[in-house]
Enzyme design. Sequence first.
Site, PDB file in Angstrom:
ATOM      1  N   GLY A  17       0.775  -1.234   0.000  1.00  0.00           N
ATOM      2  CA  GLY A  17       0.000   0.000   0.000  1.00  0.00           C
ATOM      3  C   GLY A  17       0.804   1.279   0.000  1.00  0.00           C
ATOM      4  O   GLY A  17       0.273   2.346   0.337  1.00  0.00           O
ATOM      5  N   SER A  18       2.073   1.238  -0.397  1.00  0.00           N
ATOM      6  CA  SER A  18       2.840   2.494  -0.382  1.00  0.00           C
ATOM      7  C   SER A  18       2.347   3.465  -1.445  1.00  0.00           C
ATOM      8  O   SER A  18       2.391   4.691  -1.235  1.00  0.00           O
ATOM      9  CB  SER A  18       4.338   2.220  -0.549  1.00  0.00           C
ATOM     10  OG  SER A  18       4.636   1.740  -1.837  1.00  0.00           O
ATOM     11  N   ASN A  19       1.841   2.980  -2.562  1.00  0.00           N
ATOM     12  CA  ASN A  19       1.257   3.897  -3.551  1.00  0.00           C
ATOM     13  C   ASN A  19      -0.033   4.516  -3.028  1.00  0.00           C
ATOM     14  O   ASN A  19      -0.312   5.690  -3.290  1.00  0.00           O
ATOM     15  CB  ASN A  19       1.023   3.178  -4.886  1.00  0.00           C
ATOM     16  CG  ASN A  19       2.304   3.086  -5.689  1.00  0.00           C
ATOM     17  OD1 ASN A  19       2.771   4.092  -6.245  1.00  0.00           O
ATOM     18  ND2 ASN A  19       2.907   1.914  -5.742  1.00  0.00           N
ATOM     19  N   MET A  71      -3.024  -7.132  -7.856  1.00  0.00           N
ATOM     20  CA  MET A  71      -2.391  -8.258  -8.540  1.00  0.00           C
ATOM     21  C   MET A  71      -3.416  -9.209  -9.148  1.00  0.00           C
ATOM     22  O   MET A  71      -3.145 -10.401  -9.300  1.00  0.00           O
ATOM     23  CB  MET A  71      -1.439  -8.987  -7.572  1.00  0.00           C
ATOM     24  CG  MET A  71      -0.391  -8.091  -6.922  1.00  0.00           C
ATOM     25  SD  MET A  71       0.564  -7.066  -8.078  1.00  0.00           S
ATOM     26  CE  MET A  71       1.753  -8.275  -8.630  1.00  0.00           C
ATOM     27  N   ASN A 115      -3.745   1.930 -13.725  1.00  0.00           N
ATOM     28  CA  ASN A 115      -2.875   0.965 -13.036  1.00  0.00           C
ATOM     29  C   ASN A 115      -1.451   1.512 -13.034  1.00  0.00           C
ATOM     30  O   ASN A 115      -1.073   2.284 -13.928  1.00  0.00           O
ATOM     31  CB  ASN A 115      -2.898  -0.372 -13.787  1.00  0.00           C
ATOM     32  CG  ASN A 115      -2.032  -1.428 -13.121  1.00  0.00           C
ATOM     33  OD1 ASN A 115      -2.060  -1.595 -11.896  1.00  0.00           O
ATOM     34  ND2 ASN A 115      -1.243  -2.140 -13.911  1.00  0.00           N
ATOM     35  N   HIS A 121       2.560   0.089 -12.986  1.00  0.00           N
ATOM     36  CA  HIS A 121       3.324  -1.137 -13.222  1.00  0.00           C
ATOM     37  C   HIS A 121       4.816  -0.818 -13.119  1.00  0.00           C
ATOM     38  O   HIS A 121       5.271   0.200 -13.649  1.00  0.00           O
ATOM     39  CB  HIS A 121       2.998  -1.680 -14.612  1.00  0.00           C
ATOM     40  CG  HIS A 121       3.686  -2.975 -14.909  1.00  0.00           C
ATOM     41  ND1 HIS A 121       3.272  -4.180 -14.367  1.00  0.00           N
ATOM     42  CD2 HIS A 121       4.791  -3.250 -15.649  1.00  0.00           C
ATOM     43  CE1 HIS A 121       4.080  -5.137 -14.781  1.00  0.00           C
ATOM     44  NE2 HIS A 121       5.014  -4.612 -15.555  1.00  0.00           N
TER      45      HIS A 121
HETATM   46  C1  GAR Z   1       4.282  -1.450  -7.081  1.00  0.00           C
HETATM   47  O1  GAR Z   1       5.649  -1.447  -7.358  1.00  0.00           O
HETATM   48  C2  GAR Z   1       3.480  -1.608  -8.354  1.00  0.00           C
HETATM   49  O2  GAR Z   1       4.093  -1.030  -9.459  1.00  0.00           O
HETATM   50  C3  GAR Z   1       3.403  -3.104  -8.472  1.00  0.00           C
HETATM   51  O3  GAR Z   1       3.234  -3.561  -7.160  1.00  0.00           O
HETATM   52  C4  GAR Z   1       3.868  -2.668  -6.255  1.00  0.00           C
HETATM   53  C5  GAR Z   1       2.881  -2.314  -5.191  1.00  0.00           C
HETATM   54  O4  GAR Z   1       3.477  -1.568  -4.176  1.00  0.00           O
HETATM   55  N1  GAR Z   1       2.314  -3.484  -9.296  1.00  0.00           N
HETATM   56  C6  GAR Z   1       2.340  -4.537 -10.099  1.00  0.00           C
HETATM   57  O5  GAR Z   1       3.293  -5.291 -10.195  1.00  0.00           O
HETATM   58  C7  GAR Z   1       1.078  -4.731 -10.912  1.00  0.00           C
HETATM   59  N2  GAR Z   1       1.276  -5.720 -11.911  1.00  0.00           N
HETATM   60  P1  GAR Z   1       2.605  -0.924  -3.015  1.00  0.00           P
HETATM   61  O6  GAR Z   1       1.658  -2.011  -2.496  1.00  0.00           O
HETATM   62  O7  GAR Z   1       3.595  -0.535  -1.987  1.00  0.00           O
HETATM   63  O8  GAR Z   1       1.850   0.249  -3.578  1.00  0.00           O
END
Ligand code: GAR
Length: 201
Positions: free
Chosen positions: A23-25, A101, A118, A120
């Site tokens: 969840g950092s995004n 995911m 999204n 990526h």
């Molecule tokens: C992020 O790096 C995002 O780009 C990736 O998962 C991570 C989630 O980080 N997404 C994918 O690989 C989608 N196919 P977060 O949970 O800290 O936001």
Amino acid sequence: MPEDWPEYRGEALRLGILASGKGSNFTAIVQAISAQKLPAVITGVVYNNPGAAVSQRAQAAGVKTQLINHRDYPDREAFDAAIVHTLRQWGTEWVIMAGWMRQATAVLLEPFGTRILNIHPSLLPAFPGLQAVERALQAGVKITGCTVHRVVLAVDSGPIVAQAAVPVLPADTVATLHARIQVQEHRLYPQAILWAAVGNC
Ligand code: GAR
């Protein structure tokens, strides 16, 4: 890299977040809203993995959460229908996949049209799908990064909204490279949401 926020004069964007993990995004989006850079409200967070850290982050930020576990549904369409039901109850206008995911079906895409984004961790169209950071490292590329794109049925293939490049350093591991990509993700995603909303990409 400089910040680049487009001018936006509309109502606050109503963002529903889909997240599977850390969840950092999500937190970066919350911070951009708090800093009054991103004119938005988060209607809620749907997460699919019990115990995903994003649920604690959301609760700490005072944001509604709903666990919708894909393991409880017979197929991807039924799972997506449950997500759409919840997002609609919250009055969501934009679906923001932030570490989501699961592959989306038409059941999720059709109600929101182009308003599904999204992020990526690669410079698409390179390295779509799972383990993008690991595969970039294995391929020996010298530059990778992250991409914000609109979501279509084919995985990681929708129109690109924004990208940021990250150099691959000789000593990089998957963890160190992903950490530097995430710095760029956190900067890029809130801005890209606004770029998508003003419709210039
Ligand atoms: C992020 O790096 C995002 O780009 C990736 O998962 C991570 C989630 O980080 N997404 C994918 O690989 C989608 N196919 P977060 O949970 O800290 O936001």
